[in-house]
Design a protein around this motif. Structure first.
Motif, PDB file in Angstrom:
ATOM      1  N   CYS A   1       0.827  -1.212   0.000  1.00  0.00           N
ATOM      2  CA  CYS A   1       0.000   0.000   0.000  1.00  0.00           C
ATOM      3  C   CYS A   1       0.859   1.259   0.000  1.00  0.00           C
ATOM      4  O   CYS A   1       0.575   2.218  -0.735  1.00  0.00           O
TER       5      CYS A   1
ATOM      6  N   ALA B   1       2.431   1.705  -3.402  1.00  0.00           N
ATOM      7  CA  ALA B   1       1.411   2.047  -4.396  1.00  0.00           C
ATOM      8  C   ALA B   1       0.952   3.486  -4.225  1.00  0.00           C
ATOM      9  O   ALA B   1       0.775   4.217  -5.214  1.00  0.00           O
ATOM     10  N   ALA B   2       0.737   3.921  -2.991  1.00  0.00           N
ATOM     11  CA  ALA B   2       0.241   5.277  -2.733  1.00  0.00           C
ATOM     12  C   ALA B   2       1.242   6.334  -3.164  1.00  0.00           C
ATOM     13  O   ALA B   2       0.857   7.452  -3.521  1.00  0.00           O
TER      14      ALA B   2
ATOM     15  N   GLY C   1      -2.598   9.980  -3.090  1.00  0.00           N
ATOM     16  CA  GLY C   1      -2.229   8.652  -2.605  1.00  0.00           C
ATOM     17  C   GLY C   1      -2.032   8.632  -1.108  1.00  0.00           C
ATOM     18  O   GLY C   1      -2.456   7.690  -0.430  1.00  0.00           O
TER      19      GLY C   1
ATOM     20  N   LEU D   1      -4.000   6.217   1.801  1.00  0.00           N
ATOM     21  CA  LEU D   1      -3.177   5.194   2.438  1.00  0.00           C
ATOM     22  C   LEU D   1      -3.712   4.846   3.821  1.00  0.00           C
ATOM     23  O   LEU D   1      -3.862   5.720   4.679  1.00  0.00           O
TER      24      LEU D   1
ATOM     25  N   SER E   1      -5.256  -7.841  -3.851  1.00  0.00           N
ATOM     26  CA  SER E   1      -6.651  -7.407  -3.905  1.00  0.00           C
ATOM     27  C   SER E   1      -7.368  -7.941  -2.674  1.00  0.00           C
ATOM     28  O   SER E   1      -7.260  -9.138  -2.362  1.00  0.00           O
TER      29      SER E   1
ATOM     30  N   ASN F   1     -10.409  -3.424  -2.544  1.00  0.00           N
ATOM     31  CA  ASN F   1      -9.146  -2.688  -2.558  1.00  0.00           C
ATOM     32  C   ASN F   1      -8.144  -3.428  -3.426  1.00  0.00           C
ATOM     33  O   ASN F   1      -7.894  -4.620  -3.189  1.00  0.00           O
TER      34      ASN F   1
ATOM     35  N   TRP G   1      -4.134  -2.941  -4.863  1.00  0.00           N
ATOM     36  CA  TRP G   1      -2.926  -2.133  -4.755  1.00  0.00           C
ATOM     37  C   TRP G   1      -1.807  -2.786  -5.568  1.00  0.00           C
ATOM     38  O   TRP G   1      -1.622  -3.999  -5.503  1.00  0.00           O
ATOM     39  N   TYR G   2      -1.053  -1.950  -6.299  1.00  0.00           N
ATOM     40  CA  TYR G   2       0.068  -2.440  -7.103  1.00  0.00           C
ATOM     41  C   TYR G   2       1.335  -1.659  -6.769  1.00  0.00           C
ATOM     42  O   TYR G   2       1.316  -0.417  -6.758  1.00  0.00           O
TER      43      TYR G   2
END
Length: 298
Positions: free
Chosen positions: A123, A126-127, A134, A138, A173, A186, A188-189
């Protein structure tokens, strides 16, 4: 089939305020109340019920969806994918990216221990892609861990799929299950994993599992985005055959808050062209006015 009250139980254990009234379970989300149900099983709700909830919850408005099976066009929709699903349904370019992603990465269900060890780091990374926006989305580390503990108590309601590069988690996910449907709540990558097509591989594996192996009625990425400007839903529609399932948006306000919305409604077009992130308070006001415009247009 997952009992509907288990979803509300998970949300409450995860830290959301939950109110049970008139046979309907509601939870607090982003400063307002909404039903603790996936859209196809939202109970019938009257305006009077919503007004009673406003008094009990002390939130400025409540929002709910009805008419999830409507066929006519509407400004309110959910992005959904029904089965069956197969790789052959995708374009040649998409099939190539899926295969390359699956060759370079591993996609599978993640254990809660793996999520505790690596999930929040995903997270954070990704943010960082989205600067101010972002950082605002978070989750705090303590809140993230509390959510995982809640998931441990409701294993039939919440599960996690993750993408690994060796032992390193690079995407995940959080998926919510209810009444033969799944909500990808949710995703996140880690940014550098996108070059290895983590988004393609993750989406493919989850669609194959939920729609084919497990035979769910549909999966959804959620409703039309009002506040967050995201291309994820366009990605799902254009690449994996998701469609817009139209519905009706209902909103009930407290008298004071409703009066403020009515008074400011003429500003909706001005704020609709706002620059995201520069003035967060104007972003929120603009989102509320967009929501009211959708409600009036449904």
């Amino acid at each position: 089939m997952v009992e509907e009250n288990e979803y509300a139980g998970f949300l409450e254990a995860a830290g959301h305020q939950v109110v049970r009234m008139d046979g309907v379970e509601w939870y607090a989300y982003q400063g307002f109340m909404m039903p603790a149900y996936l859209p196809h099983v939202v109970p019938k709700i009257s305006t009077e019920q919503a007004r009673r909830l406003l008094k009990a919850s002390r939130h400025p408005f409540v929002r709910w969806t009805c008419g999830f099976d409507r066929t006519e066009s509407s400004p309110w929709w959910f992005v959904v994918r029904e089965g069956p699903y197969s790789l052959e349904q995708c374009s040649t370019n998409t099939r190539s990216k899926i295969r390359r992603g699956l060759k370079r990465l591993t996609v599978r269900r993640a254990s809660l221990d793996e999520m505790r060890e690596q999930g929040h780091s995903v997270c954070v990374q990704a943010a960082a892609r989205y600067d101010t926006a972002g950082a605002a989305s978070l989750p705090r580390h303590d809140d993230f861990q509390r959510r995982l503990e809640a998931a441990a108590s409701y294993p039939d309601v919440v599960e996690y799929y993750a993408v690994f590069q060796g032992e390193r988690m690079v995407a995940f996910s959080e998926n919510h299950l209810q009444s033969k449907a799944a909500f990808w709540e949710n995703i996140w990558y880690v940014p550098d994993s996108l070059r290895d097509y983590s988004s393609y591989a993750l989406t493919h594996v989850m669609l194959d599992d939920y729609l084919n192996a497990r035979g769910l009625d549909y999966v959804t990425d959620g409703s039309r985005s009002i506040y967050h400007q995201t291309q994820v839903q366009n990605f799902f529609i254009g690449t994996f055959g998701f469609t817009r399932q139209f519905a009706k948006l209902e909103v009930a306000y407290t008298p004071l808050f409703g009066g403020l919305i009515t008074s400011a409604y003429f500003l909706r077009h001005l704020l609709g062209s706002r620059t995201r992130g520069r003035f967060p308070i104007l972003d929120k006001v603009g989102a509320l006015l967009t929501q009211e415009s959708i409600r009036r247009g449904c």
